[in-house]
Write a protein that holds these residues in place. Structure first.
Motif, PDB file in Angstrom:
ATOM      1  N   ASP A  24     -20.397  29.856 -17.848  1.00 13.88           N
ATOM      2  CA  ASP A  24     -19.163  30.206 -18.552  1.00 13.88           C
ATOM      3  C   ASP A  24     -18.981  31.718 -18.598  1.00 13.88           C
ATOM      4  OD1 ASP A  24     -18.554  27.551 -18.974  1.00 13.88           O
ATOM      5  OD2 ASP A  24     -19.427  27.503 -20.983  1.00 13.88           O
ATOM      6  N   GLU A  25     -20.070  32.445 -18.841  1.00 20.36           N
ATOM      7  CA  GLU A  25     -19.989  33.898 -18.894  1.00 20.36           C
ATOM      8  C   GLU A  25     -19.628  34.490 -17.530  1.00 20.36           C
ATOM      9  OE1 GLU A  25     -22.618  32.154 -19.977  1.00 20.36           O
ATOM     10  OE2 GLU A  25     -22.854  32.576 -22.101  1.00 20.36           O
ATOM     11  N   ALA A  26     -20.187  33.938 -16.480  1.00 17.16           N
ATOM     12  CA  ALA A  26     -19.883  34.417 -15.129  1.00 17.16           C
ATOM     13  C   ALA A  26     -18.408  34.179 -14.808  1.00 17.16           C
ATOM     14  CB  ALA A  26     -20.779  33.730 -14.100  1.00 17.16           C
ATOM     15  N   LYS A  27     -17.905  33.004 -15.148  1.00 12.92           N
ATOM     16  CA  LYS A  27     -16.494  32.700 -14.895  1.00 12.92           C
ATOM     17  C   LYS A  27     -15.583  33.591 -15.735  1.00 12.92           C
ATOM     18  CE  LYS A  27     -15.455  28.267 -14.629  1.00 12.92           C
ATOM     19  NZ  LYS A  27     -15.478  26.801 -14.857  1.00 12.92           N
ATOM     20  N   ALA A  28     -15.963  33.849 -16.981  1.00 11.54           N
ATOM     21  CA  ALA A  28     -15.153  34.707 -17.853  1.00 11.54           C
ATOM     22  C   ALA A  28     -15.100  36.129 -17.305  1.00 11.54           C
ATOM     23  CB  ALA A  28     -15.714  34.695 -19.274  1.00 11.54           C
ATOM     24  N   THR A  29     -16.236  36.634 -16.840  1.00 12.06           N
ATOM     25  CA  THR A  29     -16.272  37.983 -16.269  1.00 12.06           C
ATOM     26  C   THR A  29     -15.380  38.066 -15.039  1.00 12.06           C
ATOM     27  OG1 THR A  29     -18.479  38.423 -17.119  1.00 12.06           O
ATOM     28  CG2 THR A  29     -17.769  39.731 -15.222  1.00 12.06           C
ATOM     29  N   ALA A  30     -15.466  37.082 -14.158  1.00 14.07           N
ATOM     30  CA  ALA A  30     -14.635  37.078 -12.952  1.00 14.07           C
ATOM     31  C   ALA A  30     -13.149  37.040 -13.310  1.00 14.07           C
ATOM     32  CB  ALA A  30     -14.997  35.885 -12.064  1.00 14.07           C
ATOM     33  N   THR A  31     -12.792  36.258 -14.311  1.00 18.97           N
ATOM     34  CA  THR A  31     -11.391  36.152 -14.739  1.00 18.97           C
ATOM     35  C   THR A  31     -10.901  37.464 -15.335  1.00 18.97           C
ATOM     36  OG1 THR A  31     -11.648  33.784 -15.146  1.00 18.97           O
ATOM     37  CG2 THR A  31      -9.790  34.871 -16.213  1.00 18.97           C
ATOM     38  N   GLN A  32     -11.703  38.052 -16.233  1.00 16.67           N
ATOM     39  CA  GLN A  32     -11.299  39.313 -16.868  1.00 16.67           C
ATOM     40  C   GLN A  32     -11.164  40.430 -15.841  1.00 16.67           C
ATOM     41  OE1 GLN A  32     -14.580  39.172 -19.577  1.00 16.67           O
ATOM     42  NE2 GLN A  32     -13.273  38.689 -21.319  1.00 16.67           N
TER      43      GLN A  32
END
Length: 146
Positions: A24-32
């Motif tokens: 989830d953190e990896a996906k959030a970083t990529a999105t941001q």
């Protein structure tokens, strides 16, 4: 009693799972990162990138004109669709869909907004944080048929 010990062992191992996940953190970083990058907010995008990636942000910024900034006007949105792990637990490649972003054009050609594109974003876990690792400028994996 013979079945109870293996059962309790499995339950205990499952409940004590402290393994590294971070999806989830990896996906959030990529999105941001994608939201900042595709809205030409390269300063904010730098917060989500590895230090060695900042050269690519500087390159992108140096090729962005005032007309480009007016055209994009903060309208790009991003969403992480999926990810896959590469080689180890500290590297993810996240598929990010970006909408209403500035389409790369030839030098001197007028900029235009593309409705949707798909990008593969490499995210690494370093010093307790997920960061985007750029090895070049983002490339749209889903080319338009225009």
């Amino acid at each position: 009693m013979r079945l109870l010990f293996p059962f309790l062992t499995v339950v205990l191992m499952a409940s004590c799972n402290t393994g590294f996940n971070g999806n989830d953190e990896a996906k959030a970083t990529a999105t941001q990162w994608a939201e900042a990058y595709f809205n030409c907010d390269f300063k904010d995008a730098a917060n989500y990138t590895t230090p060695e990636s900042e050269q690519w942000l500087r390159f992108a910024a140096s090729n962005t004109t005032e007309e480009d900034l007016k055209l994009v006007n903060g309208g790009a949105t991003a969403s992480a669709e999926e990810y896959f792990t590469v080689a180890n637990d500290t590297l993810r490649v996240v598929t990010v869909t970006v909408r209403n972003f500035l389409k790369a054009t030839a030098v001197g050609a007028p900029a235009e907004i593309q409705q949707e594109g798909t990008f593969l974003v490499t995210v690494v876990h370093r010093n307790g944080e997920w960061k985007v690792r750029m090895e070049g400028l983002p490339r749209n994996e889903k080319q338009s048929r225009d």
